[in-house]
Design an enzyme around this catalytic site. Structure first.
Site, mmCIF file in Angstrom:
data_model
loop_
_atom_site.group_PDB
_atom_site.id
_atom_site.type_symbol
_atom_site.label_atom_id
_atom_site.label_comp_id
_atom_site.label_asym_id
_atom_site.label_seq_id
_atom_site.Cartn_x
_atom_site.Cartn_y
_atom_site.Cartn_z
ATOM 1 N N SER A 23 0.833 -1.198 0.000
ATOM 2 C CA SER A 23 0.000 0.000 0.000
ATOM 3 C C SER A 23 0.872 1.254 0.000
ATOM 4 O O SER A 23 1.932 1.281 0.633
ATOM 5 C CB SER A 23 -0.888 -0.002 1.244
ATOM 6 O OG SER A 23 -1.836 1.045 1.199
ATOM 7 N N PRO A 24 0.436 2.308 -0.705
ATOM 8 C CA PRO A 24 1.193 3.567 -0.644
ATOM 9 C C PRO A 24 1.140 4.146 0.761
ATOM 10 O O PRO A 24 0.060 4.350 1.317
ATOM 11 C CB PRO A 24 0.464 4.462 -1.654
ATOM 12 C CG PRO A 24 -0.914 3.881 -1.770
ATOM 13 C CD PRO A 24 -0.766 2.415 -1.560
ATOM 14 N N CYS A 26 2.863 7.221 3.154
ATOM 15 C CA CYS A 26 3.703 8.417 3.178
ATOM 16 C C CYS A 26 4.892 8.224 4.112
ATOM 17 O O CYS A 26 4.747 7.744 5.239
ATOM 18 C CB CYS A 26 2.889 9.618 3.625
ATOM 19 S SG CYS A 26 1.681 10.163 2.407
ATOM 20 N N ALA A 59 1.806 8.680 -1.696
ATOM 21 C CA ALA A 59 1.131 9.826 -2.301
ATOM 22 C C ALA A 59 2.169 10.847 -2.757
ATOM 23 O O ALA A 59 2.934 11.374 -1.950
ATOM 24 C CB ALA A 59 0.167 10.447 -1.302
ATOM 25 N N GLN A 101 1.422 6.469 -6.634
ATOM 26 C CA GLN A 101 0.145 7.122 -6.378
ATOM 27 C C GLN A 101 0.311 8.634 -6.562
ATOM 28 O O GLN A 101 1.166 9.248 -5.920
ATOM 29 C CB GLN A 101 -0.337 6.820 -4.952
ATOM 30 C CG GLN A 101 -1.702 7.388 -4.626
ATOM 31 C CD GLN A 101 -2.076 7.168 -3.172
ATOM 32 O OE1 GLN A 101 -1.509 7.793 -2.275
ATOM 33 N NE2 GLN A 101 -3.030 6.280 -2.926
ATOM 34 N N TYR A 185 -8.305 13.861 1.014
ATOM 35 C CA TYR A 185 -7.461 14.741 0.220
ATOM 36 C C TYR A 185 -8.266 15.338 -0.936
ATOM 37 O O TYR A 185 -9.475 15.110 -1.045
ATOM 38 C CB TYR A 185 -6.210 13.992 -0.227
ATOM 39 C CG TYR A 185 -5.367 13.569 0.963
ATOM 40 C CD1 TYR A 185 -4.810 14.520 1.821
ATOM 41 C CD2 TYR A 185 -5.173 12.226 1.273
ATOM 42 C CE1 TYR A 185 -4.075 14.148 2.938
ATOM 43 C CE2 TYR A 185 -4.442 11.840 2.396
ATOM 44 C CZ TYR A 185 -3.899 12.810 3.222
ATOM 45 O OH TYR A 185 -3.182 12.447 4.335
ATOM 46 N N ARG A 233 -7.700 5.049 -5.964
ATOM 47 C CA ARG A 233 -8.019 4.765 -4.554
ATOM 48 C C ARG A 233 -9.176 5.656 -4.131
ATOM 49 O O ARG A 233 -9.163 6.871 -4.365
ATOM 50 C CB ARG A 233 -6.815 5.002 -3.651
ATOM 51 C CG ARG A 233 -7.161 4.883 -2.164
ATOM 52 C CD ARG A 233 -5.955 4.728 -1.260
ATOM 53 N NE ARG A 233 -5.556 3.317 -1.176
ATOM 54 C CZ ARG A 233 -4.693 2.841 -0.260
ATOM 55 N NH1 ARG A 233 -4.142 3.659 0.621
ATOM 56 N NH2 ARG A 233 -4.383 1.555 -0.243
ATOM 57 N N GLY A 329 -0.526 -2.683 4.101
ATOM 58 C CA GLY A 329 0.189 -1.483 4.485
ATOM 59 C C GLY A 329 1.079 -1.684 5.687
ATOM 60 O O GLY A 329 2.253 -2.035 5.576
ATOM 61 N N ARG A 330 0.529 -1.491 6.874
ATOM 62 C CA ARG A 330 1.347 -1.487 8.097
ATOM 63 C C ARG A 330 2.123 -2.786 8.302
ATOM 64 O O ARG A 330 3.222 -2.769 8.859
ATOM 65 C CB ARG A 330 0.463 -1.188 9.305
ATOM 66 C CG ARG A 330 0.008 0.263 9.368
ATOM 67 C CD ARG A 330 -0.911 0.503 10.560
ATOM 68 N NE ARG A 330 -1.242 1.914 10.713
ATOM 69 C CZ ARG A 330 -2.213 2.544 10.061
ATOM 70 N NH1 ARG A 330 -2.947 1.884 9.182
ATOM 71 N NH2 ARG A 330 -2.453 3.828 10.262
#
Length: 362
Positions: A23-24, A26, A59, A101, A185, A233, A329-330
């Site tokens: 997962s993207p 930041c 992102a 992304q 966003y 997304r 992700g995490r």
């Protein structure tokens, strides 16, 4: 043969070696001006070495004022593309599909990094003018920026900036471009009636509020080669049941509208307002939203994200047709080699390749 976590996935000209995507996330680790650093190359490269099928960069702002913080990645110039190219090359060399992304933070822009308090930076103090669909700031305990509603000309330039960034991404070696329309966003801000009270062609009803996303996706699709996949997304819901807001039904409708130009809908949730009512974030807590989109919309792939931490859990959602891609992700922060470890747990070691440098430990 039944699809499972270690089945390949054909998306236009891309052959994804398995159904795991990083997962993207930041990193807020640019030294200056949105230029990628060794951190990005090592961070993303290690997840490719760890066996993931798609490795997506965080992102990445299409305009300077689209950054969340001054330390965010950017892709608004050829210099940014050149700085990212070694990362894309290494990810590809490790057998993964390099993806990126593209984003604009809107009213969530011009802030310090999370570990610095996520406080708004005012112009002249390291920050910049904040733009959004409407002149309504994000409620925040860290100070409130002055927000200005975007003009029609600024919207036109934004669409062009997404297209330009997508073209640069492909030139830098990225195989997949994702449009970020989630998590509160800018593009999500246009979608949601919580943040969009415009009375022009980009506001009002569903048609108006989705116009910018549709035009950005169309511009990106037109600018990059036909063989390169485009993902989007979305936040499936604003989690604001007691007010007019973006809902799962809206997400299904948008996914259907985008299906002709988008290859995969990356289904997340929330982020538009701090009053959101987040459900218990247990294992796979967002997967039902992805499942809802996948069951309702033909001819578009769906990725599930949110609380996916175990190999069996990721395999189940693919094997049972709940999603086409497990977006992790995490857990990838905790374990860059999640996919290789998943292969061992699922008795699929014959379908992955450990780096030769590491095989003495297998």
């Amino acid at each position: 043969m039944t699809s499972d976590l270690f089945s390949t996935l054909e998306i236009r000209d891309a052959t994804v070696r398995n159904r795991v995507m990083v997962s993207p996330m930041c990193q807020y680790s640019c030294d200056r001006d949105g230029l990628a650093t060794d951190w990005h190359r090592v961070h993303l490269g290690s997840r490719a070495t760890g066996g993931a099928g798609i490795v997506m960069a965080e992102a990445t702002a299409v305009q300077p004022e689209g950054r969340i913080t001054p330390h965010d990645l950017g892709l608004w110039s050829d210099d940014h593309a050149a700085a990212l190219a070694p990362t894309a090359e290494f990810v590809s060399d490790r057998g993964a599909i390099p993806a990126i992304q593209l984003a604009h933070a809107g009213r969530k822009a011009s802030k310090t990094r999370p570990w610095e308090g996520s406080e708004y930076l005012q112009p002249g103090a390291g920050g910049w003018e904040v733009l959004a669909p409407s002149a309504e700031p994000y409620p925040s305990d860290g100070g409130t920026a002055e927000v200005r509603a975007m003009t029609g000309d600024e919207i036109d330039r934004l669409i062009g900036a997404f297209a330009d960034a997508a073209e640069r991404a492909v030139e830098a070696g990225f195989e997949v471009v994702e449009v970020h329309a989630a998590h509160g966003y800018l593009l999500h801000q246009f979608l949601s009636p919580v943040t969009n009270d415009r009375d022009d062609a980009y506001g009002g009803d569903f048609e108006g509020r989705t116009r910018l996303v549709r035009e950005v996706v169309g511009a990106v699709r037109e600018r990059i080669p036909d063989g390169k996949p485009v993902f989007v997304r979305v936040s499936a819901t604003d989690w604001l049941p007691d007010r007019e807001s973006w809902t799962v039904e809206d997400t299904v409708r948008l996914a259907d509208v985008l299906a002709d130009e988008v290859d995969l809908i990356d289904v997340s949730a929330g982020g538009i307002h701090p009053d959101q009512e987040v459900p218990d974030a247990g294992p796979g807590y967002l997967v039902p939203y992805a499942e809802r989109v996948r069951g309702a919309v033909d001819d578009v792939l769906v990725g599930a994200v949110g609380g996916i931490t175990a190999p069996e859990q990721a395999d189940e959602l693919v094997r049972n047709g709940r999603a086409d891609l497990a977006i992790v992700g995490r857990e990838h922060l905790r374990d860059p080699y999640f996919t290789l470890h998943a292969a061992a747990a699922l008795d699929a070691t014959d379908r992955v390749e450990w780096p030769v440098q590491y095989r003495r430990a297998v």
